[in-house]
Structure formats: structure tokens, C-alpha cells
Design a protein around this motif. Structure first.
Motif, mmCIF file in Angstrom:
data_model
loop_
_atom_site.group_PDB
_atom_site.id
_atom_site.type_symbol
_atom_site.label_atom_id
_atom_site.label_comp_id
_atom_site.label_asym_id
_atom_site.label_seq_id
_atom_site.Cartn_x
_atom_site.Cartn_y
_atom_site.Cartn_z
ATOM 1 N N GLY A 35 0.778 -1.230 0.000
ATOM 2 C CA GLY A 35 0.000 0.000 0.000
ATOM 3 C C GLY A 35 0.814 1.287 0.000
ATOM 4 N N VAL A 36 2.138 1.162 -0.058
ATOM 5 C CA VAL A 36 3.000 2.350 -0.066
ATOM 6 C C VAL A 36 3.445 2.591 -1.508
ATOM 7 N N GLY A 37 3.143 3.773 -2.026
ATOM 8 C CA GLY A 37 3.468 4.109 -3.410
ATOM 9 C C GLY A 37 4.956 4.295 -3.649
ATOM 10 N N MET A 38 5.340 4.206 -4.900
ATOM 11 C CA MET A 38 6.755 4.310 -5.258
ATOM 12 C C MET A 38 7.332 5.704 -5.005
ATOM 13 N N ARG A 39 6.530 6.738 -5.174
ATOM 14 C CA ARG A 39 7.040 8.093 -4.879
ATOM 15 C C ARG A 39 7.355 8.224 -3.392
ATOM 16 N N THR A 40 6.493 7.680 -2.566
ATOM 17 C CA THR A 40 6.742 7.706 -1.121
ATOM 18 C C THR A 40 7.992 6.905 -0.793
ATOM 19 N N MET A 41 8.112 5.727 -1.397
ATOM 20 C CA MET A 41 9.302 4.890 -1.166
ATOM 21 C C MET A 41 10.569 5.621 -1.609
ATOM 22 N N ALA A 42 10.500 6.290 -2.749
ATOM 23 C CA ALA A 42 11.660 7.032 -3.251
ATOM 24 C C ALA A 42 12.021 8.175 -2.296
ATOM 25 N N GLY A 43 11.017 8.868 -1.772
ATOM 26 C CA GLY A 43 11.267 9.957 -0.831
ATOM 27 C C GLY A 43 11.904 9.459 0.454
ATOM 28 N N ILE A 44 11.395 8.352 0.972
ATOM 29 C CA ILE A 44 11.947 7.750 2.189
ATOM 30 C C ILE A 44 13.395 7.335 1.949
ATOM 31 N N THR A 45 13.640 6.725 0.807
ATOM 32 C CA THR A 45 14.992 6.277 0.475
ATOM 33 C C THR A 45 15.930 7.470 0.328
ATOM 34 N N PHE A 46 15.447 8.537 -0.294
ATOM 35 C CA PHE A 46 16.271 9.731 -0.475
ATOM 36 C C PHE A 46 16.657 10.345 0.872
ATOM 37 N N VAL A 47 15.701 10.487 1.770
ATOM 38 C CA VAL A 47 15.995 11.046 3.094
ATOM 39 C C VAL A 47 16.962 10.128 3.849
ATOM 40 N N GLY A 48 16.722 8.834 3.790
ATOM 41 C CA GLY A 48 17.647 7.880 4.415
ATOM 42 C C GLY A 48 19.042 7.985 3.819
ATOM 43 N N ARG A 102 6.723 -16.636 4.891
ATOM 44 C CA ARG A 102 6.465 -16.701 6.321
ATOM 45 C C ARG A 102 5.977 -15.393 6.953
ATOM 46 N N VAL A 103 6.286 -14.285 6.309
ATOM 47 C CA VAL A 103 5.993 -12.987 6.921
ATOM 48 C C VAL A 103 5.289 -12.089 5.920
ATOM 49 N N GLU A 104 4.281 -11.388 6.398
ATOM 50 C CA GLU A 104 3.652 -10.361 5.575
ATOM 51 C C GLU A 104 3.979 -9.021 6.218
ATOM 52 N N ILE A 105 4.688 -8.196 5.493
ATOM 53 C CA ILE A 105 5.143 -6.923 6.041
ATOM 54 C C ILE A 105 4.077 -5.857 5.819
ATOM 55 N N GLY A 106 3.829 -5.085 6.854
ATOM 56 C CA GLY A 106 2.855 -4.004 6.762
ATOM 57 C C GLY A 106 3.517 -2.705 6.345
ATOM 58 N N PRO A 107 2.703 -1.683 6.100
ATOM 59 C CA PRO A 107 3.242 -0.405 5.636
ATOM 60 C C PRO A 107 4.261 0.223 6.587
ATOM 61 N N LYS A 108 3.999 0.186 7.898
ATOM 62 C CA LYS A 108 4.928 0.798 8.854
ATOM 63 C C LYS A 108 6.273 0.085 8.858
ATOM 64 N N SER A 109 6.249 -1.230 8.845
ATOM 65 C CA SER A 109 7.495 -1.996 8.811
ATOM 66 C C SER A 109 8.243 -1.757 7.511
ATOM 67 N N LEU A 110 7.504 -1.700 6.423
ATOM 68 C CA LEU A 110 8.120 -1.459 5.118
ATOM 69 C C LEU A 110 8.832 -0.106 5.089
ATOM 70 N N VAL A 111 8.171 0.915 5.608
ATOM 71 C CA VAL A 111 8.760 2.252 5.640
ATOM 72 C C VAL A 111 10.030 2.241 6.496
ATOM 73 N N ALA A 112 9.994 1.569 7.644
ATOM 74 C CA ALA A 112 11.171 1.504 8.516
ATOM 75 C C ALA A 112 12.341 0.784 7.826
ATOM 76 N N VAL A 113 12.055 -0.344 7.195
ATOM 77 C CA VAL A 113 13.116 -1.098 6.509
ATOM 78 C C VAL A 113 13.656 -0.307 5.322
ATOM 79 N N GLN A 114 12.778 0.355 4.592
ATOM 80 C CA GLN A 114 13.219 1.153 3.444
ATOM 81 C C GLN A 114 14.083 2.322 3.902
ATOM 82 N N ALA A 115 13.733 2.926 5.027
ATOM 83 C CA ALA A 115 14.547 4.016 5.575
ATOM 84 C C ALA A 115 15.941 3.501 5.953
ATOM 85 N N MET A 116 15.996 2.316 6.576
ATOM 86 C CA MET A 116 17.307 1.730 6.933
ATOM 87 C C MET A 116 18.118 1.413 5.682
ATOM 88 N N LEU A 117 17.448 0.905 4.653
ATOM 89 C CA LEU A 117 18.140 0.630 3.398
ATOM 90 C C LEU A 117 18.677 1.921 2.788
#
Length: 138
Positions: A54-67, A111-126
């Protein structure tokens, strides 16, 4: 090699260090020099990108850029001596990520289904990892 797994730095960074460039500068130079190829790859594969959990690519790109900015600032704040001690561990991590990333991804996905909050946290760490070191972040 770089487009698929971010492994181009395995060639460029050691070459720069071999030429006498300090490791922190070699790392930064390697990452910057590989950006045109990374951007071309992202553009080429853009049609295959779709929202994740449910997290769009623009949001993912922004999170990655800030990280990435945070990781870059951490790199600037790291002494060359400390970075020289950290690099072998980062290279080991990147090697394992490239070697076993697909298998680990399939295992986790079953085994695991990742939710939006976890995805954002992992993407920020990446993003932080990519801004700090970058090898294997593809």
C-alpha cells in the motif's frame, strides 16, 4: 552487475583505493560515479514498479532519499580510520545480501507479511545503508 544488485562498487571502490584514494573518498566517489547507471536502470524498470504493502513508489523514493542523505552525513562524520575498520564487515554483509538475497526474500515472503509501517522503517534503513556505503543495496 550494478543494475541488478548494486555490486558495481565491488569493482570501483577497490580500484580507487588501489590508486591511493582514501577509503571514505573512494566510497563516495564510487557511489556518485555509479548513479547515472542506477538512474538508467530505475528508468528502464519503471513499468514494473508498483505499490508495495500500500505504499506508493514516490513515497518509497522519498523515504529512500531522506535515508540516503542521513547515511551520507554519517559517512562524512566517520573518520577514515573507523571507516577502514567497518568496511570489511560491510563488504561481508553486501556479499551475503547479493549471494543469498533472492533465497532469503523467498523464505521471508512465505512466512511474513510486512505491513506499511514496517516497510517504511526497513526502506529508511536501506536508504541510510545506501547513503553510507551502497555496495549491494540494489
Amino acid at each position: 552487475m550494478n543494475a541488478l544488485a548494486g555490486g558495481g562498487s565491488f569493482a570501483t571502490m577497490p580500484a580507487l583505493i588501489g590508486l591511493g584514494v582514501p577509503s571514505t573518498f573512494a566510497n563516495a566517489t564510487s557511489n556518485v560515479s555509479l548513479q547515472p547507471g542506477a538512474m538508467a536502470s530505475a528508468w528502464t524498470y519503471r513499468h514494473g514498479l508498483e505499490p508495495v504493502s500500500g505504499v506508493g513508489m514516490r513515497t518509497m523514493a522519498g523515504i529512500t532519499f531522506v535515508g540516503g542523505l542521513i547515511g551520507s552525513l554519517l559517512l562524512v562524520a566517520t573518520s577514515a580510520r573507523a571507516f577502514d575498520l567497518i568496511v570489511p564487515w560491510l563488504l561481508l554483509f553486501a556479499t551475503l545480501a547479493i549471494a543469498f538475497g533472492t533465497q532469503a526474500s523467498l523464505w521471508l515472503r512465505s512466512r511474513v507479511e510486512i505491513g506499511p509501517k514496517s516497510l517504511v522503517a526497513v526502506q529508511a534503513m536501506l536508504g541510510v545503508y545506501g547513503g553510507y556505503f551502497g555496495v549491494g543495496s540494489g
